[in-house]
Design an enzyme around this catalytic site. Structure first.
Site, short mmCIF file in Angstrom:
data_model
loop_
_atom_site.label_atom_id
_atom_site.label_comp_id
_atom_site.label_asym_id
_atom_site.label_seq_id
_atom_site.Cartn_x
_atom_site.Cartn_y
_atom_site.Cartn_z
N ARG A 20 0.99 -1.12 0.01
CA ARG A 20 0.00 0.04 -0.23
C ARG A 20 0.78 1.18 -0.07
NH1 ARG A 20 -1.79 0.96 4.39
NH2 ARG A 20 -1.27 -1.19 5.55
N TYR A 37 -1.33 -3.42 -7.07
CA TYR A 37 -1.21 -4.40 -5.65
C TYR A 37 -2.01 -4.30 -4.64
CZ TYR A 37 1.72 -7.09 -2.57
OH TYR A 37 1.75 -7.97 -1.58
N GLY A 38 -2.56 -5.46 -4.26
CA GLY A 38 -3.41 -5.46 -2.80
C GLY A 38 -4.21 -4.50 -2.63
N LYS A 65 -9.61 -2.76 1.35
CA LYS A 65 -9.35 -1.49 2.10
C LYS A 65 -10.13 -0.17 1.50
CE LYS A 65 -6.26 -3.93 4.31
NZ LYS A 65 -6.37 -4.31 5.60
N HIS A 106 -10.92 -2.42 11.07
CA HIS A 106 -9.85 -3.33 10.64
C HIS A 106 -9.55 -4.39 11.60
CE1 HIS A 106 -5.06 -3.34 9.33
NE2 HIS A 106 -6.11 -4.00 8.66
N SER A 123 -1.68 -3.94 10.06
CA SER A 123 -1.47 -4.78 8.97
C SER A 123 0.08 -5.46 9.35
CB SER A 123 -1.16 -4.05 7.57
OG SER A 123 -2.26 -3.16 7.30
N ALA A 124 -0.03 -6.71 9.11
CA ALA A 124 1.43 -7.50 8.97
C ALA A 124 1.64 -7.55 10.74
CB ALA A 124 2.26 -7.20 8.43
N CYS A 125 0.65 -7.69 11.68
CA CYS A 125 1.02 -7.91 13.03
C CYS A 125 0.28 -9.18 13.49
CB CYS A 125 0.35 -6.63 13.85
SG CYS A 125 1.46 -5.27 13.66
N LYS A 140 -2.95 -10.77 12.53
CA LYS A 140 -4.19 -11.14 12.71
C LYS A 140 -4.55 -12.40 12.01
CE LYS A 140 -6.14 -7.23 10.59
NZ LYS A 140 -4.80 -6.61 10.44
N THR A 141 -3.94 -12.88 10.93
CA THR A 141 -4.53 -13.92 10.50
C THR A 141 -3.99 -15.01 11.23
OG1 THR A 141 -4.21 -12.97 8.08
CG2 THR A 141 -4.24 -15.29 8.16
N ASN A 142 -2.84 -15.07 11.78
CA ASN A 142 -2.29 -16.23 12.93
C ASN A 142 -3.40 -16.19 14.06
OD1 ASN A 142 -0.27 -16.60 11.37
ND2 ASN A 142 1.15 -15.52 12.37
N ASP A 181 -9.60 -9.96 8.77
CA ASP A 181 -8.87 -8.64 8.49
C ASP A 181 -10.05 -7.41 8.65
OD1 ASP A 181 -6.74 -7.15 7.51
OD2 ASP A 181 -7.84 -6.86 5.75
N ARG A 230 2.63 -12.05 -0.55
CA ARG A 230 1.25 -12.31 0.07
C ARG A 230 0.63 -13.81 -0.45
NH1 ARG A 230 -1.47 -8.99 4.01
NH2 ARG A 230 0.03 -7.01 4.02
N ARG A 252 2.15 -3.59 18.01
CA ARG A 252 3.44 -4.28 18.15
C ARG A 252 4.70 -3.39 18.68
NH1 ARG A 252 6.42 -7.68 14.53
NH2 ARG A 252 4.73 -8.12 13.10
N ASN A 299 -1.17 -17.66 22.75
CA ASN A 299 -2.15 -16.59 22.93
C ASN A 299 -3.37 -16.91 23.37
OD1 ASN A 299 -0.17 -15.10 22.08
ND2 ASN A 299 -0.66 -14.73 20.02
O1 SAT Z 1 -2.44 -4.39 0.90
S1 SAT Z 1 -3.34 -4.67 1.96
O2 SAT Z 1 -3.88 -3.32 2.12
O3 SAT Z 1 -4.65 -5.29 1.49
C1 SAT Z 1 -2.96 -5.39 3.20
C2 SAT Z 1 -2.81 -4.93 4.38
O4 SAT Z 1 -2.05 -3.48 4.63
O5 SAT Z 1 -3.52 -5.17 5.45
MN MN Z 2 -5.46 -5.55 6.88
#
Ligand code: SAT
Ligand code: MN
Length: 598
Positions: free
Chosen positions: A85, A213-214, A222, A242, A264-266, A268-270, A291, A383, A414, A510
């Site tokens: 992003r 991208y994304g 987003k 979010h 982002s990237a902290c 969430k998916t895990n 997300d 990703r 984080r 966790n």
């Molecule tokens: O690239 S995205 O914005 O979809 C991923 C993220 O930053 O959470």
């Molecule tokens: Mn996100």
């Protein structure tokens, strides 16, 4: 005759056109401007997917992986200048600048439209314009929203069909209504100088140019589901956040639903796919979303959440059988990998995958990778895009139009210092303050420096589609509409000890924090009142089987250090000063109370 038919020439596929005059009119106008050679109406079918995949492979946009190892999976290299992003190119275009607020880039809508008009003019000459009708949220939900994305990127189409419910389901939901998000997207020549991710919340419209991208290009994610949706939510009395949403089922079969916001990237998916440790017999976590959450008060007096998405756009590096076994199963088929490393025979690899790097690795830029180069083989923001139905831990409620009643809301950043593992806010207002004053170290999910602590209120700094001060006000206002309020918590999995090691192992462990949190929601766990909130004591948490977690280590992890907190208050104040004119008084009171308690 529908004038669009003159330029729709795609044979038997994707013939699904709606009769909706607002849709047809807008697409005609856009087509007149961008002048595509073809218009392809996506229907979201399997047949169409096979056709588009084949086209994408022919064009070199996708590389098929080894279909024995990775059935249905493909690989994509993005342009190396287009890997995350771009917050500096992201705009909120409202008539008054105050509406966008000091945390967003703003441009006057007319001026931005003029700029974009010039870029869009003839931009799809010789190319195909894909029409993507999509629904964010379960079919039949009062919370779901329709978007239509017009794009010249086949990669975007193939990702969007994983991330959203695409095709007839969207047209059916829309009917003859004018109420849909208009999204126009073109990659142009992918030049960062001509990259604008522009939102027009007053018109429910998005125009994104110059990136494929994304979050810049998959407009349902987003752009619609957070920036535009947060704006709509303010006016319609709901929240677009979010946040992941998960269900905790205890051994008695009781289900508790939890929403959690992390930048982002902290992780969430895990967290959303977590598997409890062995000692947690009979406990189960299932995933509603990883997300984004849309939450609205329901007639039962509770705050109900849906996941507007249909897939996961997760960070690959660090994903392995230990950190997230459910994600490894999810991505094992029907997945698009972007910017990880690959081998010539169609395997993929990333830093932190289970196995050591295979020989002959090709890095994310498409070059042979030299392990001694010191460079990463996979981009840190590489990703996977996977359908949520692949997730072995998918909650049965993920498709429920009613959504799920939320008992706990967790905010987390984080933070190497300052923030203890977990604490509970004293009240809804205090919880809003805790979320609003949240800080986190920056990650590779956005272009820019990594590891710097910045304020990221509710993990929404890059995603709030209006004035952040008003956004806090909206959160507080929600209190009047929710009879049974969720409890609010703050967590930090990333605190480090004096030797620079993480204080807490994270991942499945966790669950112990989660158990304390849901115990608090049900009035079954104790805590101690401290200056910053309710904090668990050593004996309040289930730490059985964690030999390394001594009382001393626990106390170090939970420590509220006056020096660090003085610094924290200064940093919090920087954001509050920036937002001063729109900051609700209650936020200032909450801050004063905290200062007094400290
Ligand atoms: O690239 S995205 O914005 O979809 C991923 C993220 O930053 O959470
Ligand atoms: Mn996100």
């Amino acid at each position: 005759m529908n004038p669009l038919q003159a330029i729709s020439s795609q044979g038997k596929l994707g013939k699904l056109q709606p009769n909706n005059p607002f849709v047809l009119d807008w697409i005609q106008k856009t087509a007149d401007l961008v002048q595509p050679e073809n218009i392809f109406w996506c229907d979201g079918s399997e047949e169409e997917k096979a056709y588009l995949m084949e086209q994408a492979v022919k064009q070199g946009v996708l590389i098929p992986l080894d279909q024995k190892k990775w059935p249905g999976c493909h690989y994509h290299h993005s342009n190396p200048n287009d890997v995350a992003r771009v917050e500096q190119c992201t705009y909120i275009c409202t008539r008054r600048q105050k509406e966008a607020g000091p945390t967003n880039n703003w441009m006057e809508p007319k001026a931005m439209r003029q700029k974009l008009q010039a870029l869009l003019q003839g931009s799809m000459k010789g190319r195909t314009l894909f029409v993507i009708p999509y629904l964010m949220g379960p079919s039949g939900s009062r919370l779901s929203k329709v978007g239509v994305e017009l794009t010249d990127s086949i990669y975007v189409v193939l990702n969007m069909r994983i991330m959203a419910r695409m095709g007839k389901v969207a047209w059916d939901h829309l009917g003859n209504s004018e109420d849909f998000n208009r999204g126009t997207h073109t990659v142009l020549d992918c030049n960062p100088e001509r990259r604008f991710i522009s939102h027009f919340p007053e018109e429910n419209e998005i125009i994104s140019v110059g990136s494929g991208y994304g979050g810049n290009a998959l407009l349902g994610k987003k752009c619609l589901a957070l920036r535009i949706a947060s704006y709509l939510g303010r006016d319609e009395g709901w929240l677009a956040e979010h946040m992941l949403v998960l269900c905790v089922q205890d051994p008695e079969g009781r289900k508790t639903y939890v929403a959690a916001a992390f930048p982002s990237a902290c992780g969430k998916t895990n967290f959303a796919m977590m598997i409890p440790p062995h000692s947690y017999k009979g406990w189960k976590i299932t995933t509603i979303g990883d997300d984004i959450a849309w939450m609205k008060p329901a007639p039962d007096g509770r705050l109900h959440a849906i996941n507007p998405e249909n897939g996961y756009f997760g960070v690959a590096p660090g994903t392995n059988l230990k950190s997230n076994p459910n994600a490894m199963k999810t991505i094992a088929r029907d997945t698009i990998f972007t910017n990880v490393a690959r081998t010539p025979d169609g395997d993929v690899w990333w830093e932190g995958k289970d196995n050591p790097p295979p020989a002959d690795l090709i890095d994310w830029k498409g070059k042979p990778w030299d392990p001694r180069s010191g460079e990463k083989a996979a981009h840190p923001n590489s990703r996977f895009t996977s359908p949520m139905k692949n997730n072995p831990a998918l909650a049965v409620e993920a498709d429920d139009p009613q959504g799920v009643p939320i008992s706990a809301i967790i905010f987390g950043g984080r933070r190497a210092t300052t923030m203890p593992l977990v604490f509970q806010a004293f009240s809804w207002f205090h919880g809003v303050f805790v979320g609003a004053s949240m800080g986190s170290e920056t990650t590779a999910a956005a272009v820019g420096s990594v590891g710097q602590v910045r304020r990221d209120p509710m993990a929404m700094l890059p995603f709030c589609g209006y004035n952040m001060g008003q956004y806090f006000d909206h959160w507080m206002e929600m209190r009047r509409h929710i009879e049974i309020l969720p409890r609010i918590f703050h967590v930090n999995w990333f605190r480090k000890d004096g030797a620079g090691r993480f204080c807490w192992p994270g991942f499945g462990e966790n669950m112990r924090v989660l158990e304390w949190i849901i115990g608090r929601c049900h009035g079954q766990k104790d805590a101690r009142e401290k200056s910053i909130g309710w904090v668990p004591r050593f004996d309040d948490m289930n730490l059985k089987g964690m030999e390394e977690m001594t009382r001393e280590r626990f106390d170090e992890m939970m420590k509220i250090d006056p020096e660090e907190w003085r610094n924290e208050l200064v940093l919090q104040n920087e954001l509050f000063l920036k937002l001063y004119h729109e900051l609700p008084k209650e936020m200032i009171y909450q801050r004063e109370l905290l200062v007094a308690r400290l």
